[in-house]
Design a protein around this motif. Structure first.
Motif, PDB file in Angstrom:
ATOM      1  N   GLU A  47       0.861  -1.062   0.092  1.00  0.00           N
ATOM      2  CA  GLU A  47      -0.002   0.180   0.012  1.00  0.00           C
ATOM      3  C   GLU A  47       1.021   1.283  -0.093  1.00  0.00           C
ATOM      4  OE1 GLU A  47      -3.379   0.291  -0.278  1.00  0.00           O
ATOM      5  OE2 GLU A  47      -3.209  -1.619  -0.750  1.00  0.00           O
ATOM      6  N   ASN A  48       1.907   1.250   0.769  1.00  0.00           N
ATOM      7  CA  ASN A  48       2.839   2.371   0.825  1.00  0.00           C
ATOM      8  C   ASN A  48       3.557   2.582  -0.498  1.00  0.00           C
ATOM      9  OD1 ASN A  48       2.426   3.048   3.358  1.00  0.00           O
ATOM     10  ND2 ASN A  48       4.020   1.834   4.166  1.00  0.00           N
ATOM     11  N   GLN A  49       3.823   1.576  -1.370  1.00  0.00           N
ATOM     12  CA  GLN A  49       4.430   1.451  -2.596  1.00  0.00           C
ATOM     13  C   GLN A  49       3.451   2.113  -3.554  1.00  0.00           C
ATOM     14  OE1 GLN A  49       5.873  -2.155  -3.114  1.00  0.00           O
ATOM     15  NE2 GLN A  49       7.761  -1.859  -2.216  1.00  0.00           N
ATOM     16  N   LYS A  50       2.265   1.933  -3.489  1.00  0.00           N
ATOM     17  CA  LYS A  50       1.243   2.319  -4.323  1.00  0.00           C
ATOM     18  C   LYS A  50       0.934   3.637  -4.141  1.00  0.00           C
ATOM     19  CE  LYS A  50      -1.737  -1.778  -4.599  1.00  0.00           C
ATOM     20  NZ  LYS A  50      -3.303  -2.143  -4.280  1.00  0.00           N
ATOM     21  N   LYS A  51       1.045   4.240  -2.895  1.00  0.00           N
ATOM     22  CA  LYS A  51       0.801   5.663  -2.645  1.00  0.00           C
ATOM     23  C   LYS A  51       2.016   6.380  -3.252  1.00  0.00           C
ATOM     24  CE  LYS A  51      -2.084   5.081   1.345  1.00  0.00           C
ATOM     25  NZ  LYS A  51      -2.057   5.235   2.925  1.00  0.00           N
ATOM     26  N   ALA A  52       3.211   5.996  -2.999  1.00  0.00           N
ATOM     27  CA  ALA A  52       4.297   6.571  -3.555  1.00  0.00           C
ATOM     28  C   ALA A  52       4.377   6.564  -5.268  1.00  0.00           C
ATOM     29  CB  ALA A  52       5.700   5.767  -3.147  1.00  0.00           C
ATOM     30  N   LEU A  53       3.909   5.513  -5.682  1.00  0.00           N
ATOM     31  CA  LEU A  53       3.824   5.385  -7.107  1.00  0.00           C
ATOM     32  C   LEU A  53       2.833   6.373  -7.586  1.00  0.00           C
ATOM     33  CD1 LEU A  53       4.188   1.774  -7.971  1.00  0.00           C
ATOM     34  CD2 LEU A  53       5.708   3.450  -8.589  1.00  0.00           C
ATOM     35  N   GLU A  54       1.738   6.479  -6.958  1.00  0.00           N
ATOM     36  CA  GLU A  54       0.733   7.317  -7.268  1.00  0.00           C
ATOM     37  C   GLU A  54       1.309   9.151  -7.179  1.00  0.00           C
ATOM     38  OE1 GLU A  54      -2.812   9.216  -8.515  1.00  0.00           O
ATOM     39  OE2 GLU A  54      -1.903   7.105  -8.894  1.00  0.00           O
ATOM     40  N   ARG A  55       2.055   9.193  -6.292  1.00  0.00           N
ATOM     41  CA  ARG A  55       2.658  10.659  -5.975  1.00  0.00           C
ATOM     42  C   ARG A  55       3.232  11.024  -7.055  1.00  0.00           C
ATOM     43  NH1 ARG A  55       2.638   8.835  -0.577  1.00  0.00           N
ATOM     44  NH2 ARG A  55       4.744   8.493  -0.559  1.00  0.00           N
ATOM     45  N   THR A  56       4.303   9.784  -7.358  1.00  0.00           N
ATOM     46  CA  THR A  56       5.419  10.091  -8.480  1.00  0.00           C
ATOM     47  C   THR A  56       4.704  10.310  -9.912  1.00  0.00           C
ATOM     48  OG1 THR A  56       6.943   8.553  -7.020  1.00  0.00           O
ATOM     49  CG2 THR A  56       7.281   8.980  -9.694  1.00  0.00           C
ATOM     50  N   ARG A  57       3.499   9.685 -10.131  1.00  0.00           N
ATOM     51  CA  ARG A  57       2.814   9.808 -11.279  1.00  0.00           C
ATOM     52  C   ARG A  57       2.319  11.175 -11.383  1.00  0.00           C
ATOM     53  NH1 ARG A  57      -2.175  10.328 -12.732  1.00  0.00           N
ATOM     54  NH2 ARG A  57      -3.114   9.795 -10.933  1.00  0.00           N
ATOM     55  N   VAL A  58       1.680  11.603 -10.328  1.00  0.00           N
ATOM     56  CA  VAL A  58       1.107  12.988 -10.324  1.00  0.00           C
ATOM     57  C   VAL A  58       2.269  13.939 -10.447  1.00  0.00           C
ATOM     58  CG1 VAL A  58      -0.020  14.803  -8.529  1.00  0.00           C
ATOM     59  CG2 VAL A  58      -0.945  12.354  -8.775  1.00  0.00           C
ATOM     60  N   THR A  59       3.477  13.857  -9.601  1.00  0.00           N
ATOM     61  CA  THR A  59       4.511  14.798  -9.749  1.00  0.00           C
ATOM     62  C   THR A  59       4.788  14.909 -11.434  1.00  0.00           C
ATOM     63  OG1 THR A  59       5.195  14.466  -7.679  1.00  0.00           O
ATOM     64  CG2 THR A  59       6.629  15.500  -9.146  1.00  0.00           C
ATOM     65  N   LEU A  60       5.172  13.368 -12.024  1.00  0.00           N
ATOM     66  CA  LEU A  60       5.401  13.716 -13.479  1.00  0.00           C
ATOM     67  C   LEU A  60       4.525  14.364 -14.455  1.00  0.00           C
ATOM     68  CD1 LEU A  60       7.029  10.125 -13.543  1.00  0.00           C
ATOM     69  CD2 LEU A  60       8.357  12.037 -13.544  1.00  0.00           C
ATOM     70  N   GLU A  61       3.416  14.180 -13.979  1.00  0.00           N
ATOM     71  CA  GLU A  61       2.220  14.769 -14.898  1.00  0.00           C
ATOM     72  C   GLU A  61       2.532  16.064 -14.690  1.00  0.00           C
ATOM     73  OE1 GLU A  61      -1.468  12.982 -13.576  1.00  0.00           O
ATOM     74  OE2 GLU A  61      -1.117  11.312 -15.036  1.00  0.00           O
ATOM     75  N   ARG A  62       2.549  16.650 -13.575  1.00  0.00           N
ATOM     76  CA  ARG A  62       2.572  18.238 -13.291  1.00  0.00           C
ATOM     77  C   ARG A  62       3.902  18.681 -14.049  1.00  0.00           C
ATOM     78  NH1 ARG A  62       3.879  18.728  -7.769  1.00  0.00           N
ATOM     79  NH2 ARG A  62       5.945  19.528  -8.337  1.00  0.00           N
TER      80      ARG A  62
END
Length: 78
Positions: A47-62
């Motif tokens: 779950e922590n890895q999923k959250k980290a990946l989601e934050r990374t995806r959002v950052t990359l999109e930004r």
């Protein structure tokens, strides 16, 4: 050997067998709890890895959006 002695001996043997099975059951129970704990910890990790990946995806999109905007701005300057 009389019947009472035989019954007493049988009772002792059965009691010893039950104690051994009780110890084995306790061992299996401990293993089960350890395995459950292991999977609970792994679930938290996933779950922590999923959250980290989601934050990374959002950052990359930004960053991609900002990069496009900067390219457009540079294109207007040129």
């Amino acid at each position: 050997m009389d019947a009472t002695a035989e019954l007493r001996k049988l009772n002792e043997e059965l009691t010893a067998a039950l104690e051994q099975e009780k110890k084995l059951a306790a061992t299996y129970h401990d293993q089960l709890l350890d395995t459950r704990d292991k999977y609970v910890r792994q679930n938290y990790t996933v779950e922590n890895q999923k959250k980290a990946l989601e934050r990374t995806r959002v950052t990359l999109e930004r960053y991609e959006k900002e990069n496009r905007a900067l390219r457009e701005l540079v294109g207007l300057w040129i």
